[in-house]
Design an enzyme around this catalytic site. Structure first.
Site, mmCIF file in Angstrom:
data_model
loop_
_atom_site.group_PDB
_atom_site.id
_atom_site.type_symbol
_atom_site.label_atom_id
_atom_site.label_comp_id
_atom_site.label_asym_id
_atom_site.label_seq_id
_atom_site.Cartn_x
_atom_site.Cartn_y
_atom_site.Cartn_z
ATOM 1 N N GLU A 105 -24.923 45.076 14.110
ATOM 2 C CA GLU A 105 -24.268 46.274 14.348
ATOM 3 C C GLU A 105 -24.445 47.430 13.470
ATOM 4 O O GLU A 105 -24.619 48.468 13.795
ATOM 5 C CB GLU A 105 -22.705 46.167 14.829
ATOM 6 C CG GLU A 105 -22.678 45.236 16.061
ATOM 7 C CD GLU A 105 -21.209 44.890 16.387
ATOM 8 O OE1 GLU A 105 -20.531 44.244 15.212
ATOM 9 O OE2 GLU A 105 -20.724 45.250 17.482
ATOM 10 N N GLU A 125 -20.941 36.733 18.001
ATOM 11 C CA GLU A 125 -19.629 36.870 18.259
ATOM 12 C C GLU A 125 -18.912 35.908 19.514
ATOM 13 O O GLU A 125 -17.823 35.266 19.526
ATOM 14 C CB GLU A 125 -19.056 38.273 18.608
ATOM 15 C CG GLU A 125 -19.264 39.096 17.220
ATOM 16 C CD GLU A 125 -20.624 39.664 17.339
ATOM 17 O OE1 GLU A 125 -21.461 39.265 17.860
ATOM 18 O OE2 GLU A 125 -20.711 40.691 16.512
#
Ligand code: T1G
Length: 694
Positions: A105, A125
């Site tokens: 990210e 995640e």
């Protein structure tokens, strides 16, 4: 500081330096922002390169910070990524080795991305019960398209950077020196007038986004039954598609904050760290020198021996496979080949790989062929006399320094070690059937087992992709010792009023793959019977319900005899409640004078699970296991405990040891209460308001 800053020919280089994986803990996040501010204030700097030192660009947010104030301490990761994206000077991310989760990210916030081949790229995640919480659900679809992004986010799968070379994620693949390539890119874009490209400004193009998103929902429905995260991943991506970047980002944040509090996410994160903690043995330093294992030998080509041999062969290690008779050896080899052929049929193995693996096995009938083995694993009949013969022979033929491992599941490893003159080289390697499939490996530490033998076996376990947990020597080690109490309660409950189908249904609803009676019918009721007979000899004082013995006395050993606790139709594994068995159970209750009563599912689950917790607490008290997470790893990887509950010890913490202790005391006061000798740790921790894992 967890971030280094240098400048090179007008380019600022910000290097994450927070070993082992450049986790984006608070100090790293702070360092990045300070680096950006320094670069902004330095007129000689025209562009910025962001990279990672060591073995990762970044492995993501620091998971150890979650559910602590540090995770919410500015600059939070979203703030850092915004600072990168809003930098007036272009930022080039130089990606190598690992860019995962928040690490990816962060790179997505940069204006340009240069990647080295072989880097592991992922938004994993979801495997932690979370979703990308720093813009991944919004930026990745804008980088590589809705379908590819949704697949990566919902699966959490790792993709090699070169596979994404044409995806739109990277501006360049650097075959040579990554930093040089990134610096060259930075110098080039630093000359260009802004504004520099921001992923947030790209559109998510898809001919039928709603249709694909619905398809994704249908796909995850089955796998996400107990896990909320996959659905939230899709919701967040959909929000970005429908409502634009900012609203999508805000919704993603809401989802993350909700998921990070869920018991499922805590359980998955517990398992993530538990898997890694298991390989650490408190009194064995992590730099303990290990013995090189180049040649393995397995004694016994039966079900266990064959499966064990496959583990090493799969890891590319040659295996000498010893049997006493040619037909047993031939049968063993044929079974191994059949297993590989089944894998080939599923398209998970090529013929060439199959032949290569079979070529790694050297069958023999002679112990003399074991003299070059660095590790010898014995998997012969579970009887001390047989083990004695084998280990005395091994003592004669094995080369000095060879590790001698026993796959015993019930015998005293110290007595086995004492059959040799080298007890320091003897260790238990308790595989679980089918040995080539089950991840769990109990590494049994004898009183004389040397530290380097333990370190070697733990390292080898990683190589053969096993979750290895060290157990001290006791009857049943960790898993079987706990399952003994679990089954004891199951049998008592039959005597007190329950029936097999009710017990199984209750615990399967709790999340176990199979209840105790279906499991026993599958494994063979005669196995438990033999163990109980030995137990009755060794511990005549211990009170067991004899109901299972009655079943075995009628020859109902389970699926293999067409009937056990349940009835089975030929060729069909479906368990059908058996009127005959139900009547036998009721008859047994009357015979022992037990007044049958209705037992609620909640009591069934509590007595089965708290029996595990209580015995697990004693295992910790005796030092048989060194940490609660080890016990959880045993039960998650070897006994079908539901992953989303994190294992018996974590589950007990979630219930609260105060409540566990009260329930145990209650069961200790009712029929068959002598099965409940409460572990003192539970009461002690409960009194301190603590849990096993606090
Ligand atoms: N946080 C904290 N510790 C971590 C960590 C992490 N993200 N990743 C690894 N470690 C520790 C690990 O516990 C071990 O510690 C050591 O580093 C080496 O790990 C906002 C919310 C990166 C592929 O899920 O997959 O970003 O045992 O033995 O085999 O959206 O670690 O040495 O004390 O596994 O070389 C998302 C998890 C986080 C990646 C390296 N990231 N890590 O494998 O080493 S959430 C992940 C891995 C997030 C954002 C969200 C692997 C690895 P110790 P290791 P490895």
């Amino acid at each position: 500081m967890a971030v280094d800053y240098t400048t090179r020919d007008g380019v600022a280089v910000i290097t994450l330096n927070n070993p082992p994986v450049n986790g984006l803990g608070h100090s790293t996040r702070q360092g990045i922002v300070e680096g950006l501010d320094r670069a902004a204030q330095d007129p000689s700097v025209r562009a910025i390169v962001l990279t990672g030192a060591g073995k990762a660009f970044s492995g993501g947010a620091d998971i150890t910070e979650f559910n602590t104030p540090k995770a919410l301490q500015e600059p939070m990761l979203g703030t850092v990524i915004k600072a990168v994206e809003n930098s007036a000077k272009p930022v080039v991310a130089a990606i190598h080795s690992v860019a995962m989760g928040g690490g990816l990210e962060l790179a997505l916030g940069a204006h340009y991305r240069v990647a080295a081949p072989g880097a592991q790229i992922a938004l994993p995640e979801v495997k932690l019960g979370l979703l990308p919480g720093a813009g991944g659900t919004q930026r990745l679809p804008r980088a590589i398209g809705l379908e590819a992004a949704l697949n990566m986010i919902v699966s959490g799968a790792t993709v090699k950077s070169e596979q994404l070379a044409q995806s739109g994620l990277f501006d360049e693949m650097a075959d040579g020196d990554l930093l040089e390539a990134a610096l060259a890119c930075a110098r080039k874009v630093g000359e260009q007038a802004g504004p520099h490209p921001k992923l947030r400004e790209r559109k998510i193009e898809h001919p039928n986004a709603a249709g694909f998103i619905q398809f994704a929902r249908n796909t995850v429905a089955s796998m996400a039954k107990q896990f909320p995260a996959p659905h939230k991943c899709i919701d967040a991506v959909e929000a970005g598609v429908k409502q634009g970047f900012e609203k999508g980002l805000a919704f993603e944040r809401e989802c993350f904050l909700a998921l990070v509090q869920t018991p499922e996410s805590r359980a998955l994160r517990h398992a993530f760290f538990g898997e890694r903690a298991a390989s650490k043995i408190p009194d064995v330093p992590s730099d303990t020198p290990t013995r090189e294992i180049r040649q393995v030998a397995v004694i016994g080509a039966g079900t266990m021996g064959g499966g064990i041999a496959m583990n090493f062969v799969n890891a590319g290690l040659p295996v000498t496979l010893l049997e006493t008779k040619q037909d047993a050896l031939d049968r063993g080899l044929a079974t191994i080949r059949k297993n590989y052929e089944n894998t080939l049929k599923k398209g998970k193995l090529t013929q060439e790989a199959l032949d290569g693996r079979m070529a790694l096995i050297r069958p023999t009938l002679s112990y003399d062929d074991l003299n070059d083995a660095d590790l010898i694993v014995e998997a012969v009949f579970e009887e001390l006399g047989v083990k004695e013969q084998v280990f005395k022979k091994l003592d004669e033929v094995a080369k000095p320094g060879a590790i001698l491992a026993s796959n015993t599941s019930t015998l005293d490893l110290n007595r086995i070690a004492a059959f040799t003159k080298r007890p320091q080289d003897v260790v238990g390697m308790h595989f679980f059937s089918p040995a080539n499939v089950m991840k769990l490996l109990e590494v049994v530490r004898g009183s004389e087992t040397s530290k380097d033998v333990l370190a070697t076996v733990m390292k080898l376990a990683k190589k053969i992709r096993k979750t290895a947990v060290v157990s001290g020597v006791c009857d049943g080690f960790i898993g079987n010792r706990m399952v003994e109490q679990y089954i004891r309660q199951a049998l008592f409950m039959l005597e007190e009023g329950a029936l097999p189908q009710q017990v199984d249904r209750a615990i399967e609803k709790f999340g176990f793959a199979m209840g105790p009676f279906r499991m026993s019918d599958l494994a063979g009721n005669d196995i438990g019977w033999a163990i109980r007979k030995r137990r009755y000899q060794e511990h005549p004082d211990l009170h067991y319900s004899k109901i299972a013995d009655r079943l075995c006395e009628t020859g109902r050993f389970g699926q293999k005899t067409g009937g056990g606790w349940y009835d089975y139709k030929p060729g069909d594994r479906t368990a059908h409640p058996s009127k005959l068995v139900d009547e036998m159970i009721v008859g047994y209750s009357n015979e022992v004078g037990a007044t049958r009563r209705k037992i609620a599912d909640e009591e069934i689950v509590e007595r089965l699970v708290f029996a595990l917790v209580n015995e697990g607490a004693k295992i910790l008290e005796e030092g048989i296991a060194s940490k609660p997470s080890d016990i959880d790893m045993v039960y998650l990887t070897g006994y079908g405990f539901p992953l989303w509950r994190g294992g018996p010890m974590l589950y007990a913490d979630a219930v609260g040891l105060y409540n566990v202790e009260r329930s145990i005391r209650r069961y200790a006061s009712q029929a068959n209460g002598d099965g409940w000798q409460p572990a003192k740790t539970i009461a002690e921790l409960a009194a301190q308001g603590r849990g096993f894992n606090s």
